[in-house]
Write a protein that holds these residues in place. Structure first.
Motif, mmCIF file in Angstrom:
data_model
loop_
_atom_site.group_PDB
_atom_site.id
_atom_site.type_symbol
_atom_site.label_atom_id
_atom_site.label_comp_id
_atom_site.label_asym_id
_atom_site.label_seq_id
_atom_site.Cartn_x
_atom_site.Cartn_y
_atom_site.Cartn_z
ATOM 1 N N LEU A 125 -4.768 62.956 -17.580
ATOM 2 C CA LEU A 125 -4.507 62.235 -18.826
ATOM 3 C C LEU A 125 -4.354 63.255 -19.946
ATOM 4 C CD1 LEU A 125 -7.252 59.501 -18.361
ATOM 5 C CD2 LEU A 125 -4.822 59.282 -17.869
ATOM 6 N N THR A 126 -3.345 63.063 -20.755
ATOM 7 C CA THR A 126 -3.102 64.066 -21.791
ATOM 8 C C THR A 126 -2.466 63.441 -23.023
ATOM 9 O OG1 THR A 126 -2.137 66.246 -22.174
ATOM 10 C CG2 THR A 126 -0.834 64.714 -20.851
ATOM 11 N N ASP A 127 -2.130 64.292 -23.995
ATOM 12 C CA ASP A 127 -1.652 63.777 -25.279
ATOM 13 C C ASP A 127 -0.140 63.555 -25.316
ATOM 14 O OD1 ASP A 127 -1.315 66.555 -25.120
ATOM 15 O OD2 ASP A 127 -1.214 66.742 -27.296
ATOM 16 N N GLU A 128 0.606 64.347 -24.551
ATOM 17 C CA GLU A 128 2.054 64.146 -24.560
ATOM 18 C C GLU A 128 2.692 64.767 -23.330
ATOM 19 O OE1 GLU A 128 3.038 66.163 -28.317
ATOM 20 O OE2 GLU A 128 4.009 67.727 -27.129
ATOM 21 N N ILE B 179 10.049 63.684 -25.497
ATOM 22 C CA ILE B 179 8.585 63.771 -25.435
ATOM 23 C C ILE B 179 7.964 62.445 -25.849
ATOM 24 C CG2 ILE B 179 6.528 64.893 -26.414
ATOM 25 C CD1 ILE B 179 8.115 66.820 -24.724
ATOM 26 N N VAL B 180 7.061 61.955 -25.015
ATOM 27 C CA VAL B 180 6.277 60.771 -25.378
ATOM 28 C C VAL B 180 4.881 61.263 -25.756
ATOM 29 C CG1 VAL B 180 5.315 58.580 -24.585
ATOM 30 C CG2 VAL B 180 7.594 59.294 -23.826
ATOM 31 N N ALA B 181 4.486 60.974 -26.984
ATOM 32 C CA ALA B 181 3.206 61.494 -27.481
ATOM 33 C C ALA B 181 2.307 60.352 -27.941
ATOM 34 C CB ALA B 181 3.455 62.451 -28.646
ATOM 35 N N ASN B 182 1.024 60.496 -27.654
ATOM 36 C CA ASN B 182 0.036 59.523 -28.112
ATOM 37 C C ASN B 182 -0.543 60.026 -29.435
ATOM 38 O OD1 ASN B 182 -2.252 57.984 -28.593
ATOM 39 N ND2 ASN B 182 -2.712 57.763 -26.423
ATOM 40 N N PRO B 183 -0.254 59.351 -30.548
ATOM 41 C CA PRO B 183 -0.690 59.874 -31.858
ATOM 42 C C PRO B 183 -2.196 59.817 -32.061
ATOM 43 C CG PRO B 183 0.258 57.690 -32.106
ATOM 44 C CD PRO B 183 0.460 58.072 -30.664
ATOM 45 N N ASN B 184 -2.897 59.088 -31.200
ATOM 46 C CA ASN B 184 -4.345 58.947 -31.376
ATOM 47 C C ASN B 184 -5.154 59.911 -30.511
ATOM 48 O OD1 ASN B 184 -3.363 55.628 -31.383
ATOM 49 N ND2 ASN B 184 -4.147 56.640 -33.205
ATOM 50 N N HIS B 185 -4.478 60.685 -29.676
ATOM 51 C CA HIS B 185 -5.219 61.619 -28.807
ATOM 52 C C HIS B 185 -5.916 62.687 -29.662
ATOM 53 C CE1 HIS B 185 -6.027 64.601 -25.676
ATOM 54 N NE2 HIS B 185 -5.858 63.624 -24.806
ATOM 55 N N HIS B 186 -7.076 63.135 -29.206
ATOM 56 C CA HIS B 186 -7.841 64.069 -30.056
ATOM 57 C C HIS B 186 -7.089 65.376 -30.300
ATOM 58 C CE1 HIS B 186 -9.261 66.001 -26.227
ATOM 59 N NE2 HIS B 186 -9.249 67.075 -27.000
ATOM 60 N N LYS B 187 -6.182 65.736 -29.389
ATOM 61 C CA LYS B 187 -5.455 66.995 -29.610
ATOM 62 C C LYS B 187 -4.497 66.906 -30.788
ATOM 63 C CE LYS B 187 -5.515 68.735 -24.860
ATOM 64 N NZ LYS B 187 -4.706 68.893 -23.653
ATOM 65 N N LYS B 188 -4.268 65.704 -31.289
ATOM 66 C CA LYS B 188 -3.338 65.542 -32.413
ATOM 67 C C LYS B 188 -4.008 65.787 -33.763
ATOM 68 C CE LYS B 188 0.068 64.615 -29.772
ATOM 69 N NZ LYS B 188 0.885 65.771 -29.419
ATOM 70 N N PHE B 189 -5.302 66.055 -33.764
ATOM 71 C CA PHE B 189 -5.988 66.259 -35.048
ATOM 72 C C PHE B 189 -5.431 67.498 -35.752
ATOM 73 C CE2 PHE B 189 -8.910 69.825 -35.696
ATOM 74 C CZ PHE B 189 -8.833 70.472 -34.462
ATOM 75 N N GLY B 190 -5.330 67.385 -37.028
ATOM 76 C CA GLY B 190 -4.900 68.526 -37.839
ATOM 77 C C GLY B 190 -3.605 69.140 -37.367
ATOM 78 N N ALA B 191 -2.799 68.326 -36.676
ATOM 79 C CA ALA B 191 -1.672 68.929 -35.961
ATOM 80 C C ALA B 191 -0.363 68.861 -36.740
ATOM 81 C CB ALA B 191 -1.499 68.244 -34.615
ATOM 82 N N ARG B 192 -0.421 68.659 -38.034
ATOM 83 C CA ARG B 192 0.838 68.599 -38.769
ATOM 84 C C ARG B 192 1.476 69.988 -38.739
ATOM 85 N NH1 ARG B 192 3.305 66.228 -44.020
ATOM 86 N NH2 ARG B 192 4.835 65.019 -42.891
ATOM 87 N N TYR C 193 4.356 61.719 -40.045
ATOM 88 C CA TYR C 193 3.200 62.591 -40.251
ATOM 89 C C TYR C 193 3.070 63.596 -39.106
ATOM 90 C CZ TYR C 193 -1.358 64.309 -41.469
ATOM 91 O OH TYR C 193 -2.387 65.140 -41.828
ATOM 92 N N ALA C 194 3.202 63.083 -37.880
ATOM 93 C CA ALA C 194 2.960 63.939 -36.717
ATOM 94 C C ALA C 194 4.010 65.032 -36.567
ATOM 95 C CB ALA C 194 2.914 63.085 -35.452
ATOM 96 N N THR C 195 5.250 64.728 -36.937
ATOM 97 C CA THR C 195 6.314 65.715 -36.733
ATOM 98 C C THR C 195 6.554 66.582 -37.965
ATOM 99 O OG1 THR C 195 8.026 64.181 -37.501
ATOM 100 C CG2 THR C 195 7.573 64.218 -35.124
ATOM 101 N N ALA C 196 6.038 66.142 -39.117
ATOM 102 C CA ALA C 196 6.351 66.798 -40.409
ATOM 103 C C ALA C 196 7.856 66.813 -40.655
ATOM 104 C CB ALA C 196 5.766 68.212 -40.454
ATOM 105 N N ALA C 197 8.514 65.771 -40.201
ATOM 106 C CA ALA C 197 9.970 65.693 -40.401
ATOM 107 C C ALA C 197 10.307 65.697 -41.886
ATOM 108 C CB ALA C 197 10.509 64.419 -39.758
#
Lengths: 380, 466
Positions: B14-17, B381-394, B410-414
């Protein structure tokens, strides 16, 4: 006893207070809840959250976890997250559901600390108390856990700032102005409790010559530091000439190795106290807000501006240390509503949401003083 | 000879993306309960939605009584101030004694008595909200509710804001949408009218929309929704509706209730964007509604023919958007639509370079689009925005150039955000065109959110509720 809120939102809770203290420490912070409590903190109470690098998480508590008491599942999540966050410590913060199921916070923290070797603190917050109570317990827990009396190396001219809380309006700009104020007087800043300082800096707290308390929730920390390390403290904000002079004189005197008189520690007694000879009295002006800030603002209005007596009101427990018998602690929105219905009241200084508590026919002038612990992100 | 057995460690799998090509065989590695339950949850600044209170406040002349530990009401109350419906809610904040001793049922009675005096004009109905802890305390408030209904002569219904039940069949959003329709009086023998309820939608397609036009073409009158009801009485008149169309999955329990308890049949027709699914959806709607209509159409209607012009216009709009994007990478998320995989598929089929999808579960109605994407765009890429690895990940360097939806932004900083959310007012080919128009508009405005400030303001302006 339950209370009804028709106008105000529920105020910032204890778990937001704890989490805000840990934010800049970059602790692995876990609010043990389903999602709403974490969202309250991150979405409404924490202005630093956008772009934040701080590892704050929701435990993702679900019904079966609560019923079955599956603490191992939570432990595994924490252990996994520790590997990717490299946080210096762990903070586990409670919410209403853990309260109901009797989650053993102290036991669980001990388990995490033993198994991972990473320092772990826990806070059985319930969502029933306010942010200041949470902050107080977080400050004290950090001090008791990480400050070592044997390693204190006293430094003259160094001042710690205690209680720079974002929930009470502190931000980078405000804190910088406070620090600039100290630098102008050739005083150095040690640790800042509440924001900015990492854990390594907080550990240097015992080295300071004096502690400066800037919000009411940090007063118990100052008392603890005084009892443990003998560090004197002064409380207040430099609002106006009298308060600025009092605070500066105290800081300078303490930094010079003297023991400033105790009466200089706090803002002077309000005019009502001397005018009414101990009997309850009223005032035309009422400040409703954070206790320490309100006390300093009152001192400014009464002494610098020579205003009529000013009364202070607050919803928050820790404000009590800065209130007198003439002031008012609101236990409910209804009590605030009744106070604001006083026909002798002319000016209220407080959060814009209090406008809804002022009777329609009243001529009270409300001077806006937004307080994040009340109105969250609305006016910030 | 024995084949070596390779055992996959489930937790590590199980992973974040992951690229969708790798995810095709086991989407649960990133999406769904196992993935969510294996990690602490990151709650990004773009996390949130409509919120159950905002949904409930759609009901006119209704007052909400929110019974909770004080903290549980804060986010909803502040959002209510932001969006102008705070006066529709009273909070009954219970204390520790009442929770421990179970005495807050009596407090509910006291609160209803109080609000019936203080709230003006007097509410025509009361919706009671209970929090997570009530599930654990197994509160039964039916007796007190019945007594209060009799005393004040207003209907009182109960719903819950209990995210602790998010993994269960009755999530808070399902419950609140059902609770609204529980205010409808039981079906009478009176003839039905020719209205169709738009279920599940937070904000429905408007009266002049493609879907409403189709309904009229099929011999019906209006597309109905609480948003269109001017008072409580007109809302209760929805009980005479001929049928309901379930446009988003959040209305599933409401649809079941209407079917079982109010004799209103419904069709699950969740929003889609790719042409194949869209035409199939519309054909299902036509096939469902035609027998219910007394318009007596001479020949069976084929969605393919009826929507030929819409298909052509959508194809042209997609082509125009694709040219405007000039190969820029695009991210989509689950806040912009209930069908992000279908949206991504539609864009990919039109030549748009979709490189990321942010979602935390894969609903059944999205399985076709997921499979099609895993075959056609393996590197997406399919990413789970709630996974802990996404913290501070901007990220400093944007992961996508255009983000459709706040979570993806937010997640991609597009640098360019398309500020759409929750399929508001969108359905069908027209709904897809609305998205394409918004993409073109955002590119034209070139909204740079690299300084974070624009996105922060956009999020605040929209008023996401956790």
């Amino acid at each position: 006893m339950s209370k009804l809120l028709y106008s105000l939102p529920p105020l910032s809770p204890d778990y937001s207070g704890v989490a805000s203290v840990f934010h800049d420490i970059e602790a692995l912070t876990i609010i043990h809840d389903a999602s709403g409590c974490t969202g309250t903190y991150t979405g409404y109470d924490e202005p630093r959250w956008f772009g934040s690098q701080s590892p704050v998480f929701c435990s993702g508590l679900r019904e079966m976890d609560a019923i079955m008491g599956d603490d191992e599942k939570l432990y595994t999540k924490i252990e996994t997250a520790l590997k990717s966050t490299h946080a210096p410590c762990v903070a586990i913060i409670g919410s209403p559901v853990p309260m109901v199921i009797g989650f053993d916070f102290a036991g669980f923290a001990s388990l995490v600390e033993t198994r991972t070797g990473c320092s772990c603190l826990s806070f059985p917050t319930t969502g029933l108390a306010y942010y200041d109570v949470g902050q107080k317990s977080a400050y004290l827990a950090l001090a008791k856990k990480f400050l070592d009396p044997s390693k204190a190396e006293p430094l003259k001219n160094t001042v710690n700032i205690l209680g720079a809380s974002v929930l009470d309006g502190f931000d980078e700009k405000y804190l910088n102005s406070i620090i600039a104020f100290l630098h102008k007087e050739h005083l150095n800043v040690g640790a800042v409790w509440g924001m900015r300082s990492p854990l390594t800096t907080l550990r240097t707290t015992p080295n300071a010559a004096v502690n400066w308390v800037v919000t009411a929730a940090a007063l118990p920390l100052a008392r603890y530091l005084y009892q443990t390390f003998g560090t004197p403290f002064v409380a207040g904000l430099p609002l106006g000439e009298h308060e600025t002079t009092r605070i500066l004189n105290y800081l300078k005197s303490a930094c010079a190795g003297h023991h400033p008189p105790e009466k200089m520690q706090f803002a002077p007694p309000p005019k009502l106290e001397s005018a009414s000879h101990g009997k309850p009295s009223t005032a035309k002006t009422l400040i409703i807000g954070e206790g320490l800030h309100s006390a300093s603002l009152r001192a400014r209005l009464e002494q610098d501006n020579e205003c009529e007596p000013v009364r202070v009101g607050s919803f928050f427990t820790e404000a009590q240390s800065f209130l007198t018998e003439h002031d008012v602690m609101f236990q409910s929105e209804q009590e605030a509503y009744e106070t604001l219905a006083d026909p002798t009241l002319e000016i209220v200084i407080g959060d814009p949401l209090f406008r809804d508590l002022i009777p329609r026919q009243s001529k009270i002038l409300l001077i806006d003083l937004p307080h994040r612990a009340i109105s969250g992100r609305l006016y910030m | 000879m024995n084949t070596p057995c390779i055992r996959l460690n489930v937790t590590e799998a199980l992973t974040d993306e992951l690229p969708i090509g790798d995810l095709a065989l086991s989407p649960e590695r990133v999406l769904g309960k196992p993935a969510m339950n294996s990690t602490l949850h990151f709650c990004s600044p773009a996390h949130g939605g409509w919120g159950v209170i905002r949904v409930a406040c759609l009901l006119p002349e209704t007052h909400l009584l929110f019974v909770c530990p004080e903290a549980c009401g804060r986010h909803g109350a502040i959002a209510a101030v932001e969006q102008g419906y705070r006066h529709k809610i009273t909070y009954l904040c219970v204390d520790e004694h009442e929770i421990v001793l179970g005495g807050y049922s009596e407090e509910i009675a006291r609160a209803v008595d109080d609000l019936m005096i203080r709230v003006t004009p007097s509410p025509k109905a009361i919706l009671l909200f209970l929090p997570c802890i009530d599930d654990l305390l197994a509160g039964d408030h039916s007796a007190i509710m019945a007594a209060l209904e009799q005393k004040h002569r207003v209907p009182i219904r109960l719903t819950r804001m209990n995210p602790i039940m998010t993994d269960n069949k009755m999530t808070p959003m399902l419950q609140v949408q059902k609770a609204l329709y529980e205010f409808l009086p039981p079906a009478s023998s009176a003839p039905k009218n020719k209205n169709i309820i738009a279920l599940g939608a937070f904000s429905p397609p408007q009266a002049d929309s493609e879907l409403a036009s189709l309904i009229r073409f099929l011999g019906f009158d209006h597309l109905c929704h609480p948003e269109f009801c001017k008072d409580f009485e007109s809302f209760t008149a929805l009980s005479k509706s001929a049928a309901a169309l379930l446009l988003r999955p959040e209305g599933v329990a409401a649809a079941q209730f209407l079917n079982d308890e109010r004799n209103i049949p419904s069709l699950y027709a969740p929003i889609a964007y790719d042409q194949k699914t869209l035409l199939a959806r519309y054909q299902e709607i036509i096939d469902f509604l035609t027998p219910l209509s007394d318009a007596g159409t001479s020949a069976p209607i084929k969605a393919h023919d009826y929507f030929a012009l819409a298909v052509q216009k959508t194809t042209e709009a997609l082509h125009k958007t694709s040219i405007l994007l000039k190969g820029m990478s695009v991210a989509v998320d689950q806040t912009v639509t209930a069908s992000p995989f279908s949206l991504a598929l539609a864009l990919v089929q039109g030549g748009v370079n979709v490189n990321r999808i942010y979602a935390n579960y894969l609903p059944t109605h999205e399985e076709y689009a997921f499979r099609a994407l895993s075959a056609q765009k393996k590197d997406l890429i399919v990413a789970n925005p709630n996974h802990h690895k996404k913290f501070g990940a901007r990220p400093v360097s944007p992961l996508s150039q255009v983000a459709i939806g706040f979570e993806a932004a937010y997640a991609t900083a597009a640098p360019i955000t398309v500020p759409l959310a929750f399929d508001e007012k969108r359905y069908g080919f027209e709904g897809f065109q609305m998205i394409l128009d918004a993409v073109c508009q955002a590119i034209a405005q070139n909204q740079h959110s690299t300084l974070y400030q624009n996105l922060r303001e956009q999020i605040k302006e929209y008023g996401l509720v956790v």
